[in-house]
Design a protein around this motif. Structure first.
Motif, mmCIF file in Angstrom:
data_model
loop_
_atom_site.group_PDB
_atom_site.id
_atom_site.type_symbol
_atom_site.label_atom_id
_atom_site.label_comp_id
_atom_site.label_asym_id
_atom_site.label_seq_id
_atom_site.Cartn_x
_atom_site.Cartn_y
_atom_site.Cartn_z
ATOM 1 N N VAL A 1 0.760 -1.201 -0.046
ATOM 2 C CA VAL A 1 -0.056 0.068 0.080
ATOM 3 C C VAL A 1 0.921 1.204 0.220
ATOM 4 O O VAL A 1 1.515 1.626 1.023
ATOM 5 N N ALA A 2 1.163 1.829 -1.247
ATOM 6 C CA ALA A 2 2.039 2.976 -1.326
ATOM 7 C C ALA A 2 1.191 4.467 -1.324
ATOM 8 O O ALA A 2 0.388 4.599 -2.339
ATOM 9 N N LEU A 3 1.330 5.139 -0.145
ATOM 10 C CA LEU A 3 0.542 6.064 -0.043
ATOM 11 C C LEU A 3 1.448 7.323 -0.209
ATOM 12 O O LEU A 3 2.329 7.530 0.504
ATOM 13 N N ASP A 4 0.932 8.272 -1.017
ATOM 14 C CA ASP A 4 1.718 9.645 -1.165
ATOM 15 C C ASP A 4 1.456 10.634 -0.034
ATOM 16 O O ASP A 4 0.234 10.457 0.578
ATOM 17 N N ASN A 5 1.990 11.835 -0.157
ATOM 18 C CA ASN A 5 1.591 12.866 0.931
ATOM 19 C C ASN A 5 0.096 13.448 0.661
ATOM 20 O O ASN A 5 -0.213 14.365 1.463
ATOM 21 N N GLN A 6 -0.322 13.116 -0.538
ATOM 22 C CA GLN A 6 -1.707 13.916 -0.810
ATOM 23 C C GLN A 6 -2.768 12.580 -0.587
ATOM 24 O O GLN A 6 -4.037 13.011 -0.741
ATOM 25 N N GLY A 7 -2.496 11.532 0.260
ATOM 26 C CA GLY A 7 -3.586 10.666 0.672
ATOM 27 C C GLY A 7 -4.093 9.878 -0.315
ATOM 28 O O GLY A 7 -5.158 9.247 -0.602
ATOM 29 N N ARG A 8 -2.971 9.917 -1.513
ATOM 30 C CA ARG A 8 -3.496 8.736 -2.708
ATOM 31 C C ARG A 8 -2.712 7.420 -2.527
ATOM 32 O O ARG A 8 -1.575 7.527 -1.992
ATOM 33 N N VAL A 9 -3.347 6.531 -3.126
ATOM 34 C CA VAL A 9 -2.602 5.168 -3.073
ATOM 35 C C VAL A 9 -2.410 4.715 -4.610
ATOM 36 O O VAL A 9 -3.269 5.066 -5.530
ATOM 37 N N ALA A 10 -1.127 4.129 -4.674
ATOM 38 C CA ALA A 10 -0.716 3.656 -6.077
ATOM 39 C C ALA A 10 -1.558 2.525 -6.464
ATOM 40 O O ALA A 10 -1.081 1.480 -5.410
ATOM 41 N N TRP B 1 -3.144 6.471 -9.825
ATOM 42 C CA TRP B 1 -3.215 7.020 -8.470
ATOM 43 C C TRP B 1 -4.610 7.267 -7.978
ATOM 44 O O TRP B 1 -5.513 7.993 -8.621
ATOM 45 N N TRP B 2 -5.244 6.905 -6.815
ATOM 46 C CA TRP B 2 -6.597 6.903 -6.414
ATOM 47 C C TRP B 2 -6.615 7.395 -5.064
ATOM 48 O O TRP B 2 -5.661 7.222 -4.267
ATOM 49 N N LYS B 3 -7.425 8.271 -4.734
ATOM 50 C CA LYS B 3 -7.795 8.746 -3.385
ATOM 51 C C LYS B 3 -8.075 7.605 -2.719
ATOM 52 O O LYS B 3 -8.772 6.642 -3.043
ATOM 53 N N PHE B 4 -7.309 7.350 -1.404
ATOM 54 C CA PHE B 4 -7.359 6.285 -0.497
ATOM 55 C C PHE B 4 -8.788 5.776 -0.277
ATOM 56 O O PHE B 4 -9.198 4.753 -0.674
ATOM 57 N N ASN B 5 -9.806 6.721 -0.067
ATOM 58 C CA ASN B 5 -10.970 6.227 0.288
ATOM 59 C C ASN B 5 -12.013 5.864 -0.883
ATOM 60 O O ASN B 5 -12.801 5.037 -0.834
ATOM 61 N N GLU B 6 -11.580 6.188 -2.169
ATOM 62 C CA GLU B 6 -12.113 5.733 -3.553
ATOM 63 C C GLU B 6 -11.534 4.254 -3.563
ATOM 64 O O GLU B 6 -12.203 3.446 -4.104
ATOM 65 N N ALA B 7 -10.466 4.016 -3.071
ATOM 66 C CA ALA B 7 -9.709 2.484 -3.300
ATOM 67 C C ALA B 7 -10.676 1.668 -2.331
ATOM 68 O O ALA B 7 -11.015 0.615 -2.914
ATOM 69 N N ALA C 1 -13.631 1.106 -3.837
ATOM 70 C CA ALA C 1 -13.919 0.039 -4.945
ATOM 71 C C ALA C 1 -13.566 -1.510 -4.230
ATOM 72 O O ALA C 1 -13.970 -2.428 -5.051
ATOM 73 N N VAL C 2 -13.017 -1.507 -2.999
ATOM 74 C CA VAL C 2 -12.718 -2.975 -2.535
ATOM 75 C C VAL C 2 -14.363 -3.232 -2.254
ATOM 76 O O VAL C 2 -14.885 -4.097 -2.500
ATOM 77 N N ARG C 3 -14.935 -2.418 -1.477
ATOM 78 C CA ARG C 3 -16.451 -2.710 -1.203
ATOM 79 C C ARG C 3 -17.376 -3.007 -2.148
ATOM 80 O O ARG C 3 -18.130 -3.946 -2.081
ATOM 81 N N ALA C 4 -17.104 -2.314 -3.308
ATOM 82 C CA ALA C 4 -18.250 -2.580 -4.549
ATOM 83 C C ALA C 4 -17.532 -3.727 -5.391
ATOM 84 O O ALA C 4 -18.315 -4.037 -6.400
ATOM 85 N N GLY C 5 -16.334 -4.458 -4.968
ATOM 86 C CA GLY C 5 -15.941 -5.566 -5.856
ATOM 87 C C GLY C 5 -15.299 -5.097 -6.981
ATOM 88 O O GLY C 5 -14.837 -6.100 -7.885
ATOM 89 N N ARG C 6 -14.831 -3.975 -7.018
ATOM 90 C CA ARG C 6 -14.020 -3.731 -8.134
ATOM 91 C C ARG C 6 -12.366 -4.168 -8.098
ATOM 92 O O ARG C 6 -11.656 -4.391 -8.913
ATOM 93 N N ILE C 7 -11.965 -4.001 -6.793
ATOM 94 C CA ILE C 7 -10.653 -4.459 -6.460
ATOM 95 C C ILE C 7 -10.939 -5.868 -5.740
ATOM 96 O O ILE C 7 -11.600 -5.893 -4.518
ATOM 97 N N THR C 8 -10.477 -7.077 -6.084
ATOM 98 C CA THR C 8 -10.615 -8.304 -5.656
ATOM 99 C C THR C 8 -9.514 -9.059 -5.282
ATOM 100 O O THR C 8 -9.944 -10.117 -4.642
#
Length: 189
Positions: free
Chosen positions: A60-69, A157-163, A166-173
């Protein structure tokens, strides 16, 4: 039910299993398919097939803007592109070193701080592999160095909350990505 500390050898295993023989059915560059002859905890004879692969890592790579790679790649067995965290096999390295290598190879990122989030057994009945999960911060650009199987991989790069959504919605599985993101959310609190 061959536990992590029982990958080699024959004989009595934890929980009452006894391995009496192992046949390597197939050995490839990344996996081996094994067929163990066993005596089950109830005393009956049996066969237990399992895959041996190296442990893996997800970062889980988080940048200083709260985004995850996240990386997106084609998966042959699923016949679709899938979003997941950077990561892959340990290739015999210690998990943290493998995490740093995979982060650089797949996402072109170097991290100054890497902390373990936990370890999961994604398929405990089928494989000996464990997935080590890490949180990486203090990111800077490095050089992408993907292998032949990752030619079409892209970084997003996704906002962490959006990622997390996506887990809850089954997009990241992918199991390691799901667990890593959920554990990072707990740590980020």
């Amino acid at each position: 039910m061959v536990a992590d500390n029982q990958r080699q050898g024959s004989g009595r295993l934890e929980m009452g299993w006894t391995r009496t023989a192992t046949e390597v059915v197939h050995r490839g560059p990344f996996i081996a398919l094994n067929r163990d002859t066993v005596i089950r905890p109830d005393g009956s004879d049996g066969i237990y097939e399992h895959i041996t692969v190296d442990d893996g890592v997800r970062v889980v790579a988080l940048d200083n803007q709260g985004r995850v790679a996240l990386v997106e790649d084609d998966f042959y067995l699923q016949q679709r592109r899938a979003l997941h965290l950077p990561g892959g096999g340990s290739d015999g390295q210690e998990p943290q070193a493998a995490a740093l290598r995979e982060l650089k190879e797949e996402a072109g990122l170097v991290a100054t701080d890497v902390r373990p989030l936990g370890v999961i057994d994604p398929l405990p009945a089928a494989t000996t592999a464990r997935t080590h999960l890490f949180l990486a911060t203090g990111l800077r650009a490095g050089t992408v160095d993907r292998d032949d199987t990752e030619v079409g991989m892209t970084v997003h790069w996704w906002k962490f909350n959006e990622a997390l959504a996506a887990v809850r919605a089954g997009r990241i599985t992918e199991a390691g990505s799901v667990a890593g993101l959920l554990l990072a959310a707990h740590v980020q609190g």
